[in-house]
Design an enzyme around this catalytic site. Structure first.
Site, short mmCIF file in Angstrom:
data_model
loop_
_atom_site.label_atom_id
_atom_site.label_comp_id
_atom_site.label_asym_id
_atom_site.label_seq_id
_atom_site.Cartn_x
_atom_site.Cartn_y
_atom_site.Cartn_z
N TYR A 90 -7.18 -12.07 13.47
CA TYR A 90 -7.04 -10.73 13.06
C TYR A 90 -7.55 -9.80 13.80
O TYR A 90 -6.98 -9.26 15.05
CB TYR A 90 -7.44 -10.41 11.49
CG TYR A 90 -6.56 -9.29 11.23
CD1 TYR A 90 -5.42 -9.56 10.35
CD2 TYR A 90 -7.23 -7.99 11.29
CE1 TYR A 90 -4.60 -8.31 9.88
CE2 TYR A 90 -6.06 -6.90 10.95
CZ TYR A 90 -4.89 -7.06 10.40
OH TYR A 90 -4.30 -5.95 9.90
N THR B 39 0.28 -9.03 -0.13
CA THR B 39 1.48 -8.33 0.10
C THR B 39 2.44 -9.00 0.84
O THR B 39 2.02 -10.19 1.32
CB THR B 39 1.24 -6.84 0.93
OG1 THR B 39 0.91 -7.22 2.24
CG2 THR B 39 0.07 -5.90 0.16
N PHE C 95 0.85 -1.15 0.13
CA PHE C 95 -0.08 0.12 0.10
C PHE C 95 0.84 1.27 -0.03
O PHE C 95 0.27 2.23 -0.56
CB PHE C 95 -1.05 0.02 1.24
CG PHE C 95 -2.23 -0.77 1.12
CD1 PHE C 95 -3.17 -0.58 0.06
CD2 PHE C 95 -2.24 -2.06 1.77
CE1 PHE C 95 -4.05 -1.48 -0.08
CE2 PHE C 95 -3.41 -2.79 1.68
CZ PHE C 95 -4.43 -2.53 0.72
N LEU D 289 -5.22 -7.66 0.68
CA LEU D 289 -4.61 -7.96 -0.57
C LEU D 289 -3.28 -8.68 -0.39
O LEU D 289 -2.98 -8.66 0.93
CB LEU D 289 -4.33 -6.47 -1.15
CG LEU D 289 -5.59 -5.86 -2.10
CD1 LEU D 289 -5.01 -4.55 -2.37
CD2 LEU D 289 -5.86 -6.74 -3.30
N ALA E 199 12.66 3.16 10.24
CA ALA E 199 11.67 4.45 10.51
C ALA E 199 11.33 4.36 12.08
O ALA E 199 11.06 5.44 12.41
CB ALA E 199 10.25 3.93 9.76
P1 NAD Z 1 4.31 -4.41 3.11
O1 NAD Z 1 5.08 -5.61 3.69
O2 NAD Z 1 4.08 -4.45 1.54
O3 NAD Z 1 5.04 -3.12 3.38
C1 NAD Z 1 5.54 -2.77 4.35
C2 NAD Z 1 6.45 -1.51 4.36
O4 NAD Z 1 7.01 -1.36 5.44
C3 NAD Z 1 7.57 -1.78 3.43
O5 NAD Z 1 8.04 -0.58 2.46
C4 NAD Z 1 8.94 -1.97 4.26
O6 NAD Z 1 10.12 -1.51 3.93
C5 NAD Z 1 8.36 -1.19 5.54
N1 NAD Z 1 8.92 -1.59 6.57
C6 NAD Z 1 9.17 -2.27 7.45
N2 NAD Z 1 9.75 -2.11 8.77
C7 NAD Z 1 10.24 -1.06 8.59
C8 NAD Z 1 11.23 -0.15 9.30
N3 NAD Z 1 11.80 -0.69 10.61
N4 NAD Z 1 11.50 0.99 9.10
C9 NAD Z 1 11.14 1.51 7.82
N5 NAD Z 1 10.39 0.81 6.75
C10 NAD Z 1 10.00 -0.47 7.19
O7 NAD Z 1 2.81 -4.27 3.72
P2 NAD Z 1 1.43 -3.81 3.48
O8 NAD Z 1 0.74 -4.86 3.33
O9 NAD Z 1 1.59 -2.79 2.31
O10 NAD Z 1 1.04 -3.02 4.88
C11 NAD Z 1 1.30 -1.51 4.88
C12 NAD Z 1 0.08 -1.25 6.00
O11 NAD Z 1 -1.10 -1.63 5.15
C13 NAD Z 1 0.11 -2.07 7.17
O12 NAD Z 1 -0.35 -1.12 8.28
C14 NAD Z 1 -0.94 -2.98 7.00
O13 NAD Z 1 -1.70 -3.63 8.11
C15 NAD Z 1 -2.06 -2.22 6.17
N6 NAD Z 1 -2.95 -2.99 5.77
C16 NAD Z 1 -2.55 -4.16 4.92
C17 NAD Z 1 -3.61 -4.84 4.16
C18 NAD Z 1 -3.12 -6.21 3.25
O14 NAD Z 1 -4.10 -7.01 3.09
N7 NAD Z 1 -2.15 -6.29 2.86
C19 NAD Z 1 -5.06 -4.63 4.40
C20 NAD Z 1 -5.41 -3.56 5.18
C21 NAD Z 1 -4.33 -2.75 5.77
#
Ligand code: NAD
Length: 391
Positions: free
Chosen positions: A234, A274, A52, A272, A111
């Site tokens: 979850y 990921t 995302f 989704l 981060a």
């Molecule tokens: P993802 O694994 O694709 O992305 C995670 C990102 O966080 C990456 O850019 C990674 O480099 C970064 N990251 C992780 N640890 C880090 C650190 N210590 N310092 C800097 N960057 C760091 O995950 P995603 O699924 O896109 O998740 C992003 C958000 O969306 C999360 O809060 C997740 O809960 C939420 N979300 C995900 C879904 C899903 O189904 N995938 C649905 C709803 C909400």
């Protein structure tokens, strides 16, 4: 080097640089095809490299014409190992931004640390003076508290009692019951510490102290709710406690942002594929069934479609943001539609190893998973040697 997917326990250890670049290009092509959006022009994305966060950044830059600063934590390549996919995605993003004359800069680091926050503040002061929007899209299993140096680890477990449900191994397409033991009391608080709102608040309060919040500054973070069938692991599990904490932080942040007439939001997004979501037990089978139903109804979206819709229809500059009774943006609205959920629930009761490829879109799940790592991407010759030093 010929690069192939190497997947162990739902984790892919390799990434194809050309495939990752092509996927970034495809997402850019999608948002450009949809048309320009009105968006703020100075945007920081924390967690910018995949999922995302990457989709938010691509929408901001290539539909919104925004300059972007990205922060993520990725592994670079070594002579014998590929880098992580996010590392290649960042390079591709910066390359395409440069080509179009859109300013972008990416910080690779933790981060959660104050050092990376200071680097971001320094960059913003030097280049923009102020920042208009912070997208906070971190998904991480571990966080070191910058004040105490203590390490916290998040777990994906039910609370109170064990939970048994069917789960799919998406690589060999087998459906089996899995039992997840409940979290210990000592595992809940660390999960909240890692995936709750504390670090999001820390970013914002440090920006406020540094005087870099623009008038009308906004920030958004992402959450998930999902159906009853995944509730124990979850929403009612350890990660759900963290998400509740994140959602509650939005109100506290809006209060913190009063001086600049700012606002904080949580957007509840669709499930989704990921890197973060594919390791959650049970959820991949739900997603495979969900995708089947949503594709049949013509309402399936990926991360890029979701983020484009978020900024097009919900988070419009200077406009009221439509939210639910708890103040959350809901772009999981199509996923949670009654007709979608009841169709998924019917399939959930019937699915087995024998019929999983007919009843679900396990094929699409698997393809999406490979694409996240630059594999299975149209137009890439996977038999060709790749010179890792060229990326
Ligand atoms: P993802 O694994 O694709 O992305 C995670 C990102 O966080 C990456 O850019 C990674 O480099 C970064 N990251 C992780 N640890 C880090 C650190 N210590 N310092 C800097 N960057 C760091 O995950 P995603 O699924 O896109 O998740 C992003 C958000 O969306 C999360 O809060 C997740 O809960 C939420 N979300 C995900 C879904 C899903 O189904 N995938 C649905 C709803 C909400």
């Amino acid at each position: 080097m010929i690069i192939e997917p190497k997947i162990i326990k739902s984790v892919c250890l390799t990434a194809h640089p050309e495939g990752c670049e092509k996927e970034v290009e495809n997402q850019i092509g999608f948002v450009k095809g949809q048309g320009a959006l009105e968006m703020p022009k100075r945007i920081l994305i924390v967690g910018c490299s995949t999922g995302f966060g990457l989709a938010s950044r691509i929408t901001a830059a290539f539909a919104g014409g925004a300059e972007t600063l990205g922060v993520s934590f990725e592994k670079g390549p070594s002579p014998k190992r590929t880098a992580s996919p996010g590392w290649y995605n960042n390079r591709a993003f910066d390359k395409f931004s440069k080509r179009e004359g859109i300013k972008s800069f990416t910080i690779d680091g933790d981060a959660f640390s104050d050092d990376v926050k200071s680097q971001a503040i320094h960059w913003i002061k030097e280049n923009w003076g102020q920042v208009d929007l912070l997208v906070y899209s971190l998904a991480s299993p571990v966080r070191v508290d910058p004040e105490t140096g203590e390490t916290y680890r998040s777990v994906l477990k039910p609370i109170g009692k064990s939970y048994t449900a069917q789960s799919v191994d998406f690589m060999n397409q087998t459906v089996n019951d899995v039992t997840i033991e409940p979290a210990d009391e000592e595992e809940i608080a660390p999960t909240v510490k890692v995936m709750g709102g504390e670090d999001w608040m820390r970013w914002t309060s440090q920006f406020k102290s540094a005087g870099i919040l623009a008038e009308g500054f906004r920030t958004v973070s992402y959450s998930y709710i999902g159906p009853d069938v995944t509730y124990p692991v979850y929403r009612e599990g350890t990660i759900g406690k963290a998400k509740e904490n994140l959602e509650n932080s939005a109100a506290a942040l809006t209060t913190m942002l009063k001086d600049v007439h700012g606002q904080a939001f949580v957007s509840v997004n669709k499930a989704l594929v990921t890197r973060a979501s594919s390791v959650i037990p049970v959820v991949p089978l739900y997603m495979a069934l969900l995708f089947k139903v949503m594709k049949e109804k013509g309402i399936h979206e990926g991360c890029i479609e979701q983020m484009y819709r978020l900024f097009k229809d919900r988070l419009k500059p200077g406009k009221d943001v439509p939210v639910d009774e708890k103040g959350r943006i809901r772009i999981d609205d199509w996923e949670m539609r009654e007709d979608v959920q009841s169709a998924v629930s019917d399939l959930w009761d019937q699915v087995t190893t024998e019929n999983v490829s007919d009843l679900s879109d396990i094929k699409g799940f698997r393809e999406d998973y490979l694409k996240l790592h630059g594999f299975n991407v149209d137009g890439i010759d996977y038999d060709k040697e790749v010179d890792l030093s060229a990326f």
